[in-house]
Write a protein that holds these residues in place. Structure first.
Motif, PDB file in Angstrom:
ATOM      1  N   TYR A 105      36.632  29.124  50.010  1.00  0.00           N
ATOM      2  CA  TYR A 105      37.422  29.168  48.782  1.00  0.00           C
ATOM      3  C   TYR A 105      36.562  28.918  47.549  1.00  0.00           C
ATOM      4  O   TYR A 105      37.004  29.173  46.430  1.00  0.00           O
ATOM      5  N   PRO A 112      43.341  33.712  41.848  1.00  0.00           N
ATOM      6  CA  PRO A 112      44.575  33.548  42.620  1.00  0.00           C
ATOM      7  C   PRO A 112      44.339  33.127  44.059  1.00  0.00           C
ATOM      8  O   PRO A 112      45.192  32.506  44.680  1.00  0.00           O
ATOM      9  N   ASN A 113      43.146  33.446  44.632  1.00  0.00           N
ATOM     10  CA  ASN A 113      42.876  33.087  46.016  1.00  0.00           C
ATOM     11  C   ASN A 113      42.409  31.651  46.175  1.00  0.00           C
ATOM     12  O   ASN A 113      42.396  31.115  47.265  1.00  0.00           O
ATOM     13  N   SER A 115      43.397  28.945  44.019  1.00  0.00           N
ATOM     14  CA  SER A 115      44.205  27.922  43.379  1.00  0.00           C
ATOM     15  C   SER A 115      44.662  26.912  44.418  1.00  0.00           C
ATOM     16  O   SER A 115      44.838  27.249  45.599  1.00  0.00           O
ATOM     17  N   GLN A 117      47.508  25.667  44.961  1.00  0.00           N
ATOM     18  CA  GLN A 117      48.784  26.055  45.566  1.00  0.00           C
ATOM     19  C   GLN A 117      48.590  27.154  46.606  1.00  0.00           C
ATOM     20  O   GLN A 117      49.263  27.173  47.637  1.00  0.00           O
ATOM     21  N   LYS A 118      47.650  28.082  46.334  1.00  0.00           N
ATOM     22  CA  LYS A 118      47.372  29.147  47.308  1.00  0.00           C
ATOM     23  C   LYS A 118      46.762  28.558  48.575  1.00  0.00           C
ATOM     24  O   LYS A 118      47.131  28.936  49.691  1.00  0.00           O
ATOM     25  N   ILE A 119      45.824  27.618  48.426  1.00  0.00           N
ATOM     26  CA  ILE A 119      45.215  26.990  49.591  1.00  0.00           C
ATOM     27  C   ILE A 119      46.272  26.192  50.366  1.00  0.00           C
ATOM     28  O   ILE A 119      46.297  26.201  51.596  1.00  0.00           O
ATOM     29  N   ARG A 120      47.160  25.522  49.634  1.00  0.00           N
ATOM     30  CA  ARG A 120      48.249  24.767  50.296  1.00  0.00           C
ATOM     31  C   ARG A 120      49.110  25.695  51.143  1.00  0.00           C
ATOM     32  O   ARG A 120      49.469  25.367  52.275  1.00  0.00           O
ATOM     33  N   ASP A 121      49.439  26.864  50.613  1.00  0.00           N
ATOM     34  CA  ASP A 121      50.264  27.806  51.367  1.00  0.00           C
ATOM     35  C   ASP A 121      49.540  28.292  52.617  1.00  0.00           C
ATOM     36  O   ASP A 121      50.163  28.499  53.667  1.00  0.00           O
ATOM     37  N   ASP A 122      48.216  28.474  52.528  1.00  0.00           N
ATOM     38  CA  ASP A 122      47.447  28.882  53.704  1.00  0.00           C
ATOM     39  C   ASP A 122      47.490  27.799  54.776  1.00  0.00           C
ATOM     40  O   ASP A 122      47.669  28.081  55.961  1.00  0.00           O
ATOM     41  N   ARG A 125      50.720  27.490  56.813  1.00  0.00           N
ATOM     42  CA  ARG A 125      51.002  28.451  57.874  1.00  0.00           C
ATOM     43  C   ARG A 125      50.402  28.032  59.216  1.00  0.00           C
ATOM     44  O   ARG A 125      50.573  28.724  60.216  1.00  0.00           O
TER      45      ARG A 125
END
Length: 215
Positions: A105, A112-113, A115, A117-122, A125
């Protein structure tokens, strides 16, 4: 050496959670602003020791497996009245992830990749990602005191140093994702924030109601 303080002295459980349907907001202003004795006692004792902790698993235990990605000493980030809280905290990066997985990262941080929040969403999952999400309908939960803008759920993270190839622990104290500063040489690790509840508030409340003197 991280100051873990006198976390639980003597050993015991000094806090508890309350069912989401039984949650009661602190009336009016916080007691240290309003100065009303009854409100002060509710805010300091009933609310801090049990009322603010909402049970998300019907009071049952849930296990988290991972690696410790950061320690937060007693009193970290607190000042004034808040220093009465002597919790010791640590942050767990949920399995099967390990810190080195987040080096990728680094090059895209700020985009956008990369941020938080994006890492949190990854991370969410993953097999244990459900531990970082609200169970059920978040609208049934009390309104957070520190929401992320229009979002009810934000997340917690700790920043690690990125040297262009890998990441390393820089000893930073974690915070809500939207409150972490943007530093181009760091990568945010979304974590499960765990607190070892201290005993200080309990004993302050106990002192407010001392046992009757025997004659």
């Amino acid at each position: 050496m991280v100051d873990v303080g006198s976390i639980i002295t003597p050993p015991g459980q000094y806090t508890h959670c309350v069912d989401r349907n039984a949650y009661i907001e602190v009336p009016g202003l916080w007691p240290w602003d309003g100065g009303i004795p009854s409100t002060a006692e509710f805010g300091l004792c009933e609310y801090l020791l049990g009322g603010k902790l909402v049970c998300l698993a019907a009071g049952e235990d849930r296990c988290a497996i991972g690696v410790v990605a950061g320690l937060e000493p007693v009193g970290a980030g607190k000042s004034g009245f808040d220093k009465l809280d002597n919790d010791f905290s640590f942050n767990i990066l949920l399995a099967p992830l390990v810190p080195k997985d987040f080096a990728e990262y680094g090059p895209v941080l700020g985009g956008p990749n990369g941020s938080p929040q994006k890492i949190r969403d990854d991370v969410g999952r993953g097999p244990l990602g459900w531990l970082m999400r609200d169970s059920g309908d978040p609208s049934t939960l009390p309104r957070p005191r520190d929401p992320d803008g229009p979002n009810r759920v934000d997340g917690y993270g700790v920043q690690w140093q990125w040297d262009g190839k890998t990441v390393s622990d820089m000893g930073a104290v974690g915070d809500n994702l939207h409150k972490l500063p943007t530093i181009l040489s760091t990568v945010t690790l979304p974590v499960l924030h765990a607190e070892c509840e201290g005993s200080r508030i309990f004993f302050v409340c106990q002192a407010m109601h001392p046992p009757p003197q025997r004659h």
